[in-house]
Design a protein around this motif. Structure first.
Motif, PDB file in Angstrom:
ATOM      1  N   VAL A 183       0.842  -1.204   0.000  1.00 31.37           N
ATOM      2  CA  VAL A 183       0.000   0.000   0.000  1.00 31.37           C
ATOM      3  C   VAL A 183       0.876   1.253   0.000  1.00 31.37           C
ATOM      4  O   VAL A 183       0.589   2.236  -0.705  1.00 31.37           O
ATOM      5  N   GLY A 184       1.973   1.216   0.769  1.00 29.11           N
ATOM      6  CA  GLY A 184       2.875   2.364   0.820  1.00 29.11           C
ATOM      7  C   GLY A 184       3.491   2.665  -0.533  1.00 29.11           C
ATOM      8  O   GLY A 184       3.653   3.829  -0.908  1.00 29.11           O
ATOM      9  N   SER A 185       3.829   1.619  -1.278  1.00 31.79           N
ATOM     10  CA  SER A 185       4.406   1.832  -2.612  1.00 31.79           C
ATOM     11  C   SER A 185       3.390   2.467  -3.548  1.00 31.79           C
ATOM     12  O   SER A 185       3.738   3.340  -4.345  1.00 31.79           O
ATOM     13  N   MET A 186       2.135   2.030  -3.453  1.00 31.61           N
ATOM     14  CA  MET A 186       1.084   2.601  -4.298  1.00 31.61           C
ATOM     15  C   MET A 186       0.850   4.071  -3.969  1.00 31.61           C
ATOM     16  O   MET A 186       0.719   4.914  -4.866  1.00 31.61           O
ATOM     17  N   VAL A 187       0.822   4.365  -2.674  1.00 27.26           N
ATOM     18  CA  VAL A 187       0.578   5.747  -2.243  1.00 27.26           C
ATOM     19  C   VAL A 187       1.759   6.646  -2.628  1.00 27.26           C
ATOM     20  O   VAL A 187       1.564   7.761  -3.143  1.00 27.26           O
ATOM     21  N   THR A 188       2.980   6.173  -2.381  1.00 30.21           N
ATOM     22  CA  THR A 188       4.160   6.980  -2.715  1.00 30.21           C
ATOM     23  C   THR A 188       4.272   7.194  -4.216  1.00 30.21           C
ATOM     24  O   THR A 188       4.589   8.305  -4.680  1.00 30.21           O
ATOM     25  N   HIS A 189       4.028   6.129  -4.984  1.00 31.03           N
ATOM     26  CA  HIS A 189       4.027   6.237  -6.439  1.00 31.03           C
ATOM     27  C   HIS A 189       2.964   7.240  -6.891  1.00 31.03           C
ATOM     28  O   HIS A 189       3.225   8.110  -7.744  1.00 31.03           O
ATOM     29  N   GLY A 190       1.779   7.135  -6.309  1.00 29.49           N
ATOM     30  CA  GLY A 190       0.700   8.047  -6.672  1.00 29.49           C
ATOM     31  C   GLY A 190       1.030   9.486  -6.317  1.00 29.49           C
ATOM     32  O   GLY A 190       0.760  10.412  -7.103  1.00 29.49           O
ATOM     33  N   LEU A 191       1.617   9.693  -5.145  1.00 26.94           N
ATOM     34  CA  LEU A 191       1.966  11.052  -4.729  1.00 26.94           C
ATOM     35  C   LEU A 191       3.046  11.630  -5.635  1.00 26.94           C
ATOM     36  O   LEU A 191       2.998  12.818  -5.992  1.00 26.94           O
ATOM     37  N   PHE A 192       3.994  10.793  -6.016  1.00 26.75           N
ATOM     38  CA  PHE A 192       5.061  11.216  -6.937  1.00 26.75           C
ATOM     39  C   PHE A 192       4.445  11.725  -8.245  1.00 26.75           C
ATOM     40  O   PHE A 192       4.784  12.815  -8.730  1.00 26.75           O
ATOM     41  N   ASP A 193       3.535  10.936  -8.818  1.00 29.14           N
ATOM     42  CA  ASP A 193       2.896  11.338 -10.074  1.00 29.14           C
ATOM     43  C   ASP A 193       1.989  12.544  -9.880  1.00 29.14           C
ATOM     44  O   ASP A 193       1.940  13.440 -10.735  1.00 29.14           O
ATOM     45  N   PHE A 194       1.279  12.576  -8.775  1.00 32.61           N
ATOM     46  CA  PHE A 194       0.358  13.674  -8.507  1.00 32.61           C
ATOM     47  C   PHE A 194       1.101  15.007  -8.482  1.00 32.61           C
ATOM     48  O   PHE A 194       0.665  15.991  -9.096  1.00 32.61           O
ATOM     49  N   LEU A 195       2.216  15.040  -7.783  1.00 37.22           N
ATOM     50  CA  LEU A 195       2.988  16.285  -7.692  1.00 37.22           C
ATOM     51  C   LEU A 195       3.505  16.710  -9.061  1.00 37.22           C
ATOM     52  O   LEU A 195       3.497  17.901  -9.398  1.00 37.22           O
ATOM     53  N   LEU A 196       3.941  15.740  -9.866  1.00 39.12           N
ATOM     54  CA  LEU A 196       4.421  16.069 -11.209  1.00 39.12           C
ATOM     55  C   LEU A 196       3.292  16.550 -12.098  1.00 39.12           C
ATOM     56  O   LEU A 196       3.447  17.516 -12.856  1.00 39.12           O
ATOM     57  N   PHE A 197       2.146  15.879 -12.021  1.00 38.86           N
ATOM     58  CA  PHE A 197       1.039  16.181 -12.924  1.00 38.86           C
ATOM     59  C   PHE A 197       0.364  17.516 -12.620  1.00 38.86           C
ATOM     60  O   PHE A 197      -0.366  18.044 -13.464  1.00 38.86           O
ATOM     61  N   THR A 198       0.582  18.080 -11.420  1.00 40.86           N
ATOM     62  CA  THR A 198      -0.039  19.372 -11.124  1.00 40.86           C
ATOM     63  C   THR A 198       0.565  20.497 -11.961  1.00 40.86           C
ATOM     64  O   THR A 198      -0.063  21.545 -12.134  1.00 40.86           O
ATOM     65  N   ASN A 199       1.801  20.256 -12.465  1.00 38.78           N
ATOM     66  CA  ASN A 199       2.471  21.276 -13.284  1.00 38.78           C
ATOM     67  C   ASN A 199       2.459  22.640 -12.600  1.00 38.78           C
ATOM     68  O   ASN A 199       2.164  23.672 -13.211  1.00 38.78           O
ATOM     69  N   SER A 200       2.767  22.625 -11.322  1.00 38.28           N
ATOM     70  CA  SER A 200       2.764  23.866 -10.543  1.00 38.28           C
ATOM     71  C   SER A 200       4.018  23.901  -9.677  1.00 38.28           C
ATOM     72  O   SER A 200       4.912  23.053  -9.802  1.00 38.28           O
ATOM     73  N   ALA A 201       4.072  24.876  -8.784  1.00 41.02           N
ATOM     74  CA  ALA A 201       5.214  24.968  -7.875  1.00 41.02           C
ATOM     75  C   ALA A 201       5.298  23.742  -6.975  1.00 41.02           C
ATOM     76  O   ALA A 201       6.390  23.373  -6.506  1.00 41.02           O
ATOM     77  N   TYR A 202       4.145  23.092  -6.753  1.00 45.67           N
ATOM     78  CA  TYR A 202       4.145  21.886  -5.917  1.00 45.67           C
ATOM     79  C   TYR A 202       4.915  20.730  -6.563  1.00 45.67           C
ATOM     80  O   TYR A 202       5.301  19.784  -5.876  1.00 45.67           O
ATOM     81  N   SER A 203       5.120  20.819  -7.856  1.00 42.68           N
ATOM     82  CA  SER A 203       5.859  19.752  -8.547  1.00 42.68           C
ATOM     83  C   SER A 203       7.280  19.606  -8.002  1.00 42.68           C
ATOM     84  O   SER A 203       7.854  18.517  -8.042  1.00 42.68           O
ATOM     85  N   PHE A 204       7.839  20.696  -7.475  1.00 40.39           N
ATOM     86  CA  PHE A 204       9.196  20.619  -6.938  1.00 40.39           C
ATOM     87  C   PHE A 204       9.271  19.774  -5.669  1.00 40.39           C
ATOM     88  O   PHE A 204      10.366  19.390  -5.245  1.00 40.39           O
ATOM     89  N   LEU A 205       8.107  19.481  -5.067  1.00 37.65           N
ATOM     90  CA  LEU A 205       8.103  18.645  -3.871  1.00 37.65           C
ATOM     91  C   LEU A 205       8.482  17.202  -4.178  1.00 37.65           C
ATOM     92  O   LEU A 205       8.744  16.420  -3.255  1.00 37.65           O
ATOM     93  N   VAL A 206       8.516  16.840  -5.480  1.00 36.05           N
ATOM     94  CA  VAL A 206       8.953  15.474  -5.805  1.00 36.05           C
ATOM     95  C   VAL A 206      10.427  15.284  -5.444  1.00 36.05           C
ATOM     96  O   VAL A 206      10.864  14.146  -5.241  1.00 36.05           O
ATOM     97  N   ILE A 207      11.170  16.381  -5.344  1.00 37.15           N
ATOM     98  CA  ILE A 207      12.599  16.257  -5.025  1.00 37.15           C
ATOM     99  C   ILE A 207      12.804  15.724  -3.604  1.00 37.15           C
ATOM    100  O   ILE A 207      13.503  14.715  -3.421  1.00 37.15           O
TER     101      ILE A 207
END
Length: 297
Positions: A179-203
């Motif tokens: 479940v943790g892998s699914m959530v982390t993977h999802g959060l990684f993509d979510f931050l990238l897909f927002t195409n906003s300043a929040y995308s930098f949180l993937v770092i």
């Protein structure tokens, strides 16, 4: 650009990362053929996963075109369409194809095979991205997204190795890791897909997942049942019968000179005494890693 060059660009990062991780499996390395097979299965599972993603979101082919999508839709794409389906697909590859193998016998194996499945999946995914967006996309996907697939998958790969050994609490940890892998993977993509300043949180998310990976890797090596199992090849001294390292020129007990004929005698594991061939890397009886020294006859 020629097709074979594009294929090299797509698969080179995955092969490199897999080679690097495989080098960490020191105590009882997995058969290379089995690791490669798992990599190929990871590639194969990417096809039905893509079909499932299309069924869940028919516009999956334009999944990066999220500028006009609501946050709810982006979350659905990230956590369900990609995070859930991709991690489940990679997990099923390892669980159904290699988990029951006798070679899968320590926590480090869970990391190796989870990485192989993840990198096979990521490599075929890289090929698709290169075809769609051009070869330049690999400059980011190679060192970043490709490795991220590994960082997500070891969250369930390591506890899968623990469960194979029957460690207490490993079943619950496996579900938590999946479940943790699914959530982390999802959060990684979510931050990238927002195409906003929040995308930098993937770092920081990527760095945190990388730190967790290093901790898991260190722990897997520390608790390996093969960590302390190190032996060497020995022969019987023809004069006194003592066990002598097979590379020795003289018996360590009686000082008798050992002729070349001694090498033709039966060679044994110094740890358990099992007879072995002189070209083995591990004892076939106790599993000890055979320590070889230069100058062996």
């Amino acid at each position: 650009m020629q097709s074979w060059v594009l294929l090299v660009l797509a698969f080179a990062p995955g092969i490199f990362w897999l080679w690097l991780i495989y080098q960490r499996d020191k105590f009882r390395p997995e058969p290379k053929a089995l690791v490669v097979r798992t990599f190929l299965w990871g590639m194969a599972v990417a096809i039905p996963v893509s079909v499932m993603e299309f069924a869940l979101y028919p516009q999956a082919g334009d999944i990066l075109q999220t500028d006009n999508l609501s946050l709810g839709t982006i979350a659905y794409i990230s956590f369900i369409v990609t995070g859930l389906t991709e991690e489940l697909g990679k997990f099923l590859v390892v669980r159904r194809t290699v988990y029951d193998s006798p070679y899968f016998d320590e926590p480090m194996d869970g990391i190796v095979y989870a990485s192989a499945s993840a990198l096979g999946f990521a490599s075929l995914e890289n090929a698709g991205y290169i075809i769609t967006f051009g070869w330049q996309v690999i400059l980011a996907r190679g060192p970043f997204s490709t490795l991220a697939h590994v960082l997500f998958s070891v969250m369930w790969g390591y506890p899968l190795g623990l469960s194979k050994l029957g460690r207490p609490g490993s079943k619950a940890l496996l579900w938590l890791g999946l479940v943790g892998s699914m959530v982390t993977h999802g959060l990684f993509d979510f931050l990238l897909f927002t195409n906003s300043a929040y995308s930098f949180l993937v770092i920081p998310l990527f760095l945190g997942a990388g730190l967790l990976f290093l901790i898991i890797l260190k722990q897997a090596r520390q608790i390996s049942p093969y960590k302390e199992k190190v032996g060497e090849l020995v022969v019987k001294c023809p004069n006194c019968g003592s066990d002598v390292p097979y590379y020795a020129d003289f018996c360590t007990s009686c000082g008798a000179e050992l002729g070349k004929a001694t090498v033709k005698d039966i060679i044994f594991c110094s740890r358990c005494g099992a007879p072995l061939d002189n070209n083995v890397s591990f004892c076939t009886s106790c599993g000890s890693r055979i320590n070889r020294k230069s100058g062996a006859r």
